[in-house]
Design an enzyme around this catalytic site. Structure first.
Site, PDB file in Angstrom:
ATOM      1  N   ASP A 393      69.259  60.477  36.419  1.00 43.22           N
ATOM      2  CA  ASP A 393      67.934  59.870  36.301  1.00 43.22           C
ATOM      3  C   ASP A 393      67.956  58.834  35.169  1.00 43.22           C
ATOM      4  OD1 ASP A 393      65.225  59.558  36.831  1.00 43.22           O
ATOM      5  OD2 ASP A 393      64.632  61.100  35.398  1.00 43.22           O
ATOM      6  N   GLU A 396      68.768  53.246  34.809  1.00 46.28           N
ATOM      7  CA  GLU A 396      68.663  51.793  35.081  1.00 46.28           C
ATOM      8  C   GLU A 396      69.536  50.987  34.126  1.00 46.28           C
ATOM      9  OE1 GLU A 396      66.075  54.009  34.933  1.00 46.28           O
ATOM     10  OE2 GLU A 396      66.094  54.103  37.123  1.00 46.28           O
ATOM     11  N   ASP A 471      59.258  57.474  40.826  1.00 46.47           N
ATOM     12  CA  ASP A 471      57.937  57.998  40.464  1.00 46.47           C
ATOM     13  C   ASP A 471      56.848  57.360  41.328  1.00 46.47           C
ATOM     14  OD1 ASP A 471      59.425  59.294  38.554  1.00 46.47           O
ATOM     15  OD2 ASP A 471      58.829  57.960  36.915  1.00 46.47           O
TER      16      ASP A 471
HETATM   17  C1  GLC Z   1      61.717  60.387  35.383  1.00 46.63           C
HETATM   18  C2  GLC Z   1      62.042  60.813  36.791  1.00 46.63           C
HETATM   19  C3  GLC Z   1      61.258  62.047  37.153  1.00 46.63           C
HETATM   20  C4  GLC Z   1      61.533  63.150  36.126  1.00 46.63           C
HETATM   21  C5  GLC Z   1      61.236  62.674  34.719  1.00 46.63           C
HETATM   22  C6  GLC Z   1      61.645  63.689  33.670  1.00 46.63           C
HETATM   23  O1  GLC Z   1      60.399  59.942  35.332  1.00 46.63           O
HETATM   24  O2  GLC Z   1      61.815  59.786  37.710  1.00 46.63           O
HETATM   25  O3  GLC Z   1      61.575  62.469  38.437  1.00 46.63           O
HETATM   26  O4  GLC Z   1      60.728  64.263  36.420  1.00 46.63           O
HETATM   27  O5  GLC Z   1      61.919  61.455  34.473  1.00 46.63           O
HETATM   28  O6  GLC Z   1      63.004  63.922  33.661  1.00 46.63           O
END
Ligand code: GLC
Length: 845
Positions: A393, A396, A471
């Site tokens: 996650d 980017e 998100d």
């Molecule tokens: C980012 C991710 C989300 C996750 C959050 C906390 O926003 O896109 O899915 O729950 O980080 O890790």
């Protein structure tokens, strides 16, 4: 080049000629002549250059055009393709079987063998801009994007961005860019053609005007990819950038996640899924299990025994997927930080510091092989605890604060660049690609089939990871946007895609959650997920009706799992997405080019999820051919648009005639069509009075809609299905294939299990829309079990409730709440229902 030319040889036609080649093609087409375009390719060869532009013919129907000095070098390309051995060249022209590319006076033109101009007068400018005359075609693909299927009409930015907007708890409508950058344009007029612009630096592709304009800095490598089918373009593109990784089969099941599950929550949720008989295969760990958000740790206070937890979840049939974020807490003395020091991106001789979940953090340079090895060893540590998949996650990569601005590591930070020194300006978009590679290779090195989910990506990410739409807020527009976004990713070579079921921001209404779960149940990757601090989005949080619908959809997914696995295998061989737009399958049907609210799940299932709030009906377009409603076997002939009534439990799915669908327990569902069909190693050929089936292995074969059977095989006249147990090899079924009643009467068997203490008299009754809601008695067949049959005059959906002869004795939920109508009878099935309570025992009448 823009001179007005009068063309001769075709009376009365005057055309505005752009380039000579193009004009003569227009003329040939206009005159109805079938003459190949003139070419000056007079000798073998695969490369032509003029000035700073070089075109090179590659095997597999691809031409690479480099605008700018130097040789091409790419992180996206899996295996550099060999030169096309059959290509020919002239002084300014390159000719292959698929296309002719001409470089003349600084302009590049590419023309397909059928005369279609696909690159029109492309001209590079020294500042990194590449301009071409726009064609009257659609442009699909471009990776993860908002909007409809066709990306013409605006500019799109390629710069991986965490676009979280705190005001709406996710990304905004029309947000651009999002997390992934995949510069594949799939052009489509009547045939398809691809342009892959292999640039990882920040880039904008403008498709809004009379000229298409690509703006970046530095050289541009473009791959011109022949069709003629959209499927051919994606096949060739994934041959170039790598075939998608096939996920392990558990990864194609239903997953439950949220940010914030405690150890106790996870155990309770696992138990609840099993209690409620709702299929699910995986539970997810978001960042809450970590010690102070340190990747590769478990908090000893709140997750004291990860191995034991994972084992207990495994014993209930759940795999665990854990998140590992790239931002490593700056924490001298912590082994992960200390061992990472040689691998972190640097500024002024020390680790570059950005802010991530754990606060000040360092970021590995995944473009260094040694850093990938370091990361891979840490991944192995997580896997040693029993974790089955890894979630990547904020790669980017994001630095905080988020907020839609796309904060990230500065462009000037140096990077290893996998063998050619560079900076983050070039590595940024490929950062996640290298991280996913490190993760995938670490799992594969253990002999396990990797499952990696990555939020960010660049062309080629499909080799290593599945993705989700990040998100997406829990709104109706978020839901509506999800389907075309997944379809666009699929046409960009990323076949395993999904969304946060219920939306990320949370607080979904029961209706929104139900509709999202229905869509999720037919998405390649199906995971419910939600942010912290809001109610959970498990299927049972939205009332009994949604819980029942969830069970049906997820059982249906479980039944279809062998089909999904076969589709994932196909994706790994050809790049074909599991979920694809109608235009992928029906390219010659001009009415489907913009349909983004229906989809094909593989070649055989047309899915029409409900995406609008309060919808009580929806229109569904069915292309040419015969379509069987999956639930009822009733059929409709296309092309047609039908209106279907909707309930909360509705997920309209139609099976295309010719379908071969492997399902659970080695059952093969066959819906014979008029043409030979093949899928998953099975072949079905129509005969005058039946079909011939070739099986690669034993199956229980169910052949649908075969009226008036004249066969030795058992035949269910009511369901109109022949069911045969058959070993590998070829066999024939003979029957009369003509049917005059598309929606035949069906017999439905009701079996009702009643609570202890239910009196024998009066008997159990069914009140339904079938009998204008009168109460019809069933017979007792065993202690506590009543049974009876009804004939529905036509196969259609009916609503019903169970009573003891009157509304005073109608069934109730266990807490004496109003039981919703039961629904979903459209085929000749046996319904087995359990009643929790009767109204007269609730004392509230
Ligand atoms: C980012 C991710 C989300 C996750 C959050 C906390 O926003 O896109 O899915 O729950 O980080 O890790």
């Amino acid at each position: 080049m823009r001179a007005r030319v009068m063309l001769h040889g075709c009376a009365g036609i005057a055309l505005d000629g752009l380039a000579r080649v193009r004009a003569s093609i227009v003329l040939l087409v206009a005159c109805g002549q079938n003459v190949a375009p003139p070419s000056d390719c007079d000798r073998p060869g695969s490369r032509v250059s003029a000035g700073n532009v070089t075109a090179e013919a590659l095997a597999g129907g691809i031409v690479r055009v480099r605008y700018g000095a130097g040789e091409a070098s790419s992180w996206a390309i899996a295996l550099p393709p060999a030169p096309d051995p059959d290509a020919r060249v002239g002084d300014k022209t390159l000719c292959t079987a698929a296309m002719t590319v001409r470089i003349e006076g600084g302009l590049v033109t590419a023309t397909l063998a059928d005369g279609t101009v696909v690159v029109d007068d492309a001209r590079p400018y020294a500042d990194g801009t590449l301009v071409r005359t726009a064609q009257r075609d659609r442009v699909y693909g471009l990776g993860e994007r908002t909007g409809g299927l066709d990306k013409r009409g605006r500019a799109w930015t390629f710069w991986n961005t965490d676009a979280y907007d705190p005001d709406i708890g996710g990304w905004k409508p029309d947000q651009d860019p999002l997390y992934q950058s995949i510069p594949l344009e799939v052009h489509f007029a009547t045939s398809a053609f691809g342009i892959f612009t292999d640039v990882t630096r920040r880039m904008v592709i403008e498709l809004g005007g009379a000229e298409d304009r690509i703006t970046t800095v530095g050289p541009i490598d473009q791959y011109l990819i022949a069709g003629p089918r959209i499927a051919d373009v994606v096949d060739r593109y994934t041959q170039l950038t790598g075939r998608p990784a096939a996920p392990p089969s558990w990864a194609l099941g239903f997953h439950q996640s949220r940010w914030g599950y405690s150890q106790a929550d996870l155990e309770a949720i696992a138990a609840r899924f099993r209690e409620l008989d709702i299929p699910a295969t995986a539970l997810w760990l978001d960042i809450q299990h970590m010690r102070g958000f340190r990747s590769f740790t478990f908090d000893p206070q709140t997750f004291p025994d990860p191995r034991g937890l994972i084992e207990r979840l495994a014993s209930r049939g759940f795999r665990v997927v854990a998140i590992e974020d790239p931002g490593i807490k700056i924490d001298p003395g912590w082994d992960v930080y200390d061992s990472g020091l040689p691998h972190f991106l640097q500024r002024d001789g020390a680790a570059y510091q950005g802010v991530a979940w754990p606060g000040p953090s360092a970021f590995a340079d995944f473009s260094s092989p040694a850093a990938r090895q370091w990361w891979g060893d840490l991944v192995a540590r997580t896997l040693d605890l029993g974790v089955a998949g890894i979630w990547l996650d904020v790669n980017e990569p994001t630095t905080f604060p988020e907020g839609g601005g796309g904060n990230t590591i500065p462009d000037d930070i140096a990077a290893v660049g996998d063998g050619r020194a560079t900076t983050m300006a070039e590595l940024h978009n490929a950062y996640a690609l290298f991280q996913a590679r490190a993760t995938y290779e670490a799992i594969a090195a253990r002999g396990e089939q990797p499952f990696v989910l990555s939020r960010a990506g660049y062309a080629g990410i499909q080799r290593y990871a599945a993705t989700w739409t990040g998100d997406t807020p829990s709104t109706w527009w978020g839901l509506r946007q999800t389907l075309p976004m997944m379809l666009g990713l699929g046409m960009s070579g990323v076949p395993i895609v999904g969304s946060d079921i219920g939306g990320y921001s949370g607080g979904a209404s029961p209706e929104l959650y139900a509709r999202w779960l229905a869509l999720g149940s037919i998405s390649p990757f199906a995971r419910a997920h939600v942010t912290a601090g809001v109610p959970g989005q498990e299927p049972w949080q939205f009332g009994a009706e949604v819980t029942d619908a969830a069970r049906e959809w997820l059982k249906q997914r479980e039944r279809l799992l062998p089909y999904l696995i076969a589709l994932a295998d196909e994706a790994a061989r050809t790049g074909a997405p599991l979920l694809r737009p109608l235009v992928w399958e029906f390219q010659d049907d001009t009415s489907v080019a913009d349909i983004g609210d229906e989809a094909m799940l593989g070649p055989w299932l047309l899915v029409a999820p409900v995406l609008d709030e309060g919808a009580t009906t929806r229109q569904i377009y069915l292309p040419a051919g015969r379509w069987f409603e999956l639930a009822s076997d009733a059929y409709v002939d296309g092309p047609t648009t039908i209106d279907v009534p909707l309930r909360i439990a509705s997920l309209p799915i139609y099976v295309r005639a010719g379908a071969i669908i492997p399902t659970a327990e080695d059952v093969l569902e066959i819906y014979p069509g008029d043409e030979r069909s093949r899928f998953a190693g099975v072949e079905v050929e129509p005969l005058a009075d039946g079909i011939r089936i070739s099986l690669p292995r034993a199956y229980r074969v169910r052949v649908h809609r075969v009226d008036r059977a004249v066969t030795a095989y058992p035949y269910d006249a009511n369901a109109r299905v022949i069911e045969v147990l058959q070993g590998a090899g070829t066999f024939e079924l003979h029957y009369d294939r003509t049917l005059d009643e598309p929606r035949p009467p069906v017999t439905v068997t009701f079996e009702v299990h009643v609570p202890d203490g239910t009196p024998l008299d009066p008997p159990i009754h069914v009140a339904s829309s079938l009998t204008a809601w009168t109460h019809v008695p069933l017979a007792w067949v065993a202690p506590g079990v009543a049974r009876g049959t009804f004939v529905a005059t036509r196969g259609e959906w009916i609503d019903y409730k169970l009573t003891r002869g009157s509304w005073q004795t109608v069934e109730k939920l266990a807490d004496c709440g109003e039981a919703p109508n039961r629904t979903r009878i459209a085929s000749a099935t046996t319904r087995i229902d359990s009643v929790a309570k009767w109204r007269d025992s609730c004392g509230n009448y």
